[in-house]
Scaffold this motif. Sequence first.
Motif, PDB file in Angstrom:
ATOM      1  N   VAL A  65       0.980  -1.397   0.144  1.00  0.00           N
ATOM      2  CA  VAL A  65       0.093   0.056   0.192  1.00  0.00           C
ATOM      3  C   VAL A  65       0.770   1.050   0.087  1.00  0.00           C
ATOM      4  O   VAL A  65       0.624   2.015  -0.595  1.00  0.00           O
ATOM      5  N   VAL A  66       1.528   1.872   1.013  1.00  0.00           N
ATOM      6  CA  VAL A  66       3.144   2.241   0.999  1.00  0.00           C
ATOM      7  C   VAL A  66       3.575   2.990  -0.206  1.00  0.00           C
ATOM      8  O   VAL A  66       3.277   3.553  -0.742  1.00  0.00           O
ATOM      9  N   THR A  67       4.274   1.873  -0.578  1.00  0.00           N
ATOM     10  CA  THR A  67       4.484   1.121  -2.382  1.00  0.00           C
ATOM     11  C   THR A  67       3.570   1.812  -2.968  1.00  0.00           C
ATOM     12  O   THR A  67       4.157   3.115  -4.247  1.00  0.00           O
ATOM     13  N   GLY A  68       2.746   1.525  -3.847  1.00  0.00           N
ATOM     14  CA  GLY A  68       1.831   1.705  -4.430  1.00  0.00           C
ATOM     15  C   GLY A  68       1.169   4.041  -4.080  1.00  0.00           C
ATOM     16  O   GLY A  68       1.368   4.377  -5.022  1.00  0.00           O
ATOM     17  N   VAL A  69       1.207   3.964  -3.113  1.00  0.00           N
ATOM     18  CA  VAL A  69       1.178   5.890  -2.734  1.00  0.00           C
ATOM     19  C   VAL A  69       2.055   6.196  -3.164  1.00  0.00           C
ATOM     20  O   VAL A  69       2.096   7.367  -3.612  1.00  0.00           O
ATOM     21  N   ASN A  70       3.693   5.354  -2.731  1.00  0.00           N
ATOM     22  CA  ASN A  70       4.481   6.197  -2.895  1.00  0.00           C
ATOM     23  C   ASN A  70       4.585   6.041  -4.580  1.00  0.00           C
ATOM     24  O   ASN A  70       5.150   7.458  -5.518  1.00  0.00           O
ATOM     25  N   GLY A  71       4.503   5.662  -5.325  1.00  0.00           N
ATOM     26  CA  GLY A  71       4.242   5.963  -7.053  1.00  0.00           C
ATOM     27  C   GLY A  71       3.328   6.755  -7.654  1.00  0.00           C
ATOM     28  O   GLY A  71       3.923   8.052  -8.671  1.00  0.00           O
ATOM     29  N   ARG A  72       2.285   7.170  -6.579  1.00  0.00           N
ATOM     30  CA  ARG A  72       1.282   8.120  -7.138  1.00  0.00           C
ATOM     31  C   ARG A  72       2.213   9.806  -7.187  1.00  0.00           C
ATOM     32  O   ARG A  72       2.085  10.729  -7.908  1.00  0.00           O
ATOM     33  N   ILE A  73       2.307  10.096  -5.948  1.00  0.00           N
ATOM     34  CA  ILE A  73       3.031  10.850  -5.329  1.00  0.00           C
ATOM     35  C   ILE A  73       4.365  11.091  -6.572  1.00  0.00           C
ATOM     36  O   ILE A  73       4.610  12.057  -7.069  1.00  0.00           O
ATOM     37  N   LEU A 137      -5.827   1.474  -5.023  1.00  0.00           N
ATOM     38  CA  LEU A 137      -5.946   1.205  -4.095  1.00  0.00           C
ATOM     39  C   LEU A 137      -6.646  -0.070  -4.441  1.00  0.00           C
ATOM     40  O   LEU A 137      -7.597  -1.499  -4.187  1.00  0.00           O
ATOM     41  N   SER A 138      -7.991   0.467  -5.434  1.00  0.00           N
ATOM     42  CA  SER A 138      -9.309  -0.524  -5.406  1.00  0.00           C
ATOM     43  C   SER A 138      -9.042  -1.407  -7.020  1.00  0.00           C
ATOM     44  O   SER A 138      -9.639  -2.059  -7.718  1.00  0.00           O
ATOM     45  N   SER A 139      -7.502  -1.138  -8.264  1.00  0.00           N
ATOM     46  CA  SER A 139      -7.305  -1.849  -8.995  1.00  0.00           C
ATOM     47  C   SER A 139      -6.505  -2.648  -9.013  1.00  0.00           C
ATOM     48  O   SER A 139      -5.210  -1.599  -8.738  1.00  0.00           O
ATOM     49  N   TRP A 231      -4.907   7.149 -17.227  1.00  0.00           N
ATOM     50  CA  TRP A 231      -5.100   5.553 -17.125  1.00  0.00           C
ATOM     51  C   TRP A 231      -6.183   6.204 -15.162  1.00  0.00           C
ATOM     52  O   TRP A 231      -7.566   5.950 -15.114  1.00  0.00           O
ATOM     53  N   ILE A 232      -5.281   6.718 -14.594  1.00  0.00           N
ATOM     54  CA  ILE A 232      -6.092   7.628 -13.304  1.00  0.00           C
ATOM     55  C   ILE A 232      -7.299   8.446 -13.540  1.00  0.00           C
ATOM     56  O   ILE A 232      -7.900   8.488 -13.045  1.00  0.00           O
ATOM     57  N   ASN A 233      -6.593   8.935 -14.252  1.00  0.00           N
ATOM     58  CA  ASN A 233      -7.677   9.977 -14.885  1.00  0.00           C
ATOM     59  C   ASN A 233      -9.140   9.647 -16.019  1.00  0.00           C
ATOM     60  O   ASN A 233     -10.406  10.216 -15.999  1.00  0.00           O
ATOM     61  N   HIS A 234      -8.846   8.942 -16.576  1.00  0.00           N
ATOM     62  CA  HIS A 234      -9.869   8.482 -17.392  1.00  0.00           C
ATOM     63  C   HIS A 234     -11.109   6.935 -16.183  1.00  0.00           C
ATOM     64  O   HIS A 234     -12.443   7.492 -16.201  1.00  0.00           O
ATOM     65  N   LEU A 235      -9.936   6.999 -15.706  1.00  0.00           N
ATOM     66  CA  LEU A 235     -10.686   5.788 -14.183  1.00  0.00           C
ATOM     67  C   LEU A 235     -12.065   7.376 -13.827  1.00  0.00           C
ATOM     68  O   LEU A 235     -13.204   7.150 -13.132  1.00  0.00           O
TER      69      LEU A 235
END
Length: 241
Positions: A65-73, A137-139, A231-235
């Motif tokens: 979870v933390v790594t995924g958040v860091n990727g977005r950051i 986090l839901s995908s 991808w994020i903006n599309h969703l």
Amino acid sequence: MNDKTPWKIRARVRWEGDTSTLNHLRMSTDLGDFFYTESTRIYFDLSGTSVTTDYSAATQQAMDVVTGVNGRIQGRSIPGRFQFVVIERYETGRAPTQVLTIKGIEGTAFGVATISTLDAHGNSVPPHRKPEFSIILSSPDLAYANRLLADICDNDWGAVYKIGELLTKNMHAQLNNWGLKGGLKKLNAAANNPGITGDHCRHAVADGNQAKAGITFAEAKDLVTSGVEHWINHLLELQSS
């Protein structure tokens, strides 16, 4: 005390970087829905998705979870990142919080956001909160892409190739409209050709006529970062429609 009642699991983290820009991200997105502060400590609450007593599994989940958040950051070009500190378990009415795995020292809580927007009358208002992190986090595939973004090193062609694969799998119909389809073809060719990418190539022997498709690593990284942003903006658009 009912020992069969699962403990809640939470991950203590610390922020290393610019606090004001992270506060802006917290105000403009749903990042604040996933962490809270308590006695100057910062926590990601995992109780909604993890009630396991397998602490190694809980640790891996928290780190994911933390790594995924860091990727977005990183994708938002915000200077800094969260560092995983420790997994804790807790429950109201039970013994004090138990630290399960020590990884470091926690940091301080967030202050007040220093960046805001103005309305038509010049009044300061908080930015509109986009549910970016709920979507990520839901995908599973999107979360994986962001984890890869978080830790890309120079010439890490394997990581950018994997992100390209995830983009093609999930957003194939949109890639051409986003102007990314041709670039991803070049990325795939370069990542698979040692004549272009050297020892960091995914393969030791070139396959076909791939050497004609040249792209630098910096260009490849920018390409997949842009793709994840699209991808994020599309969703987000699909969710708001």
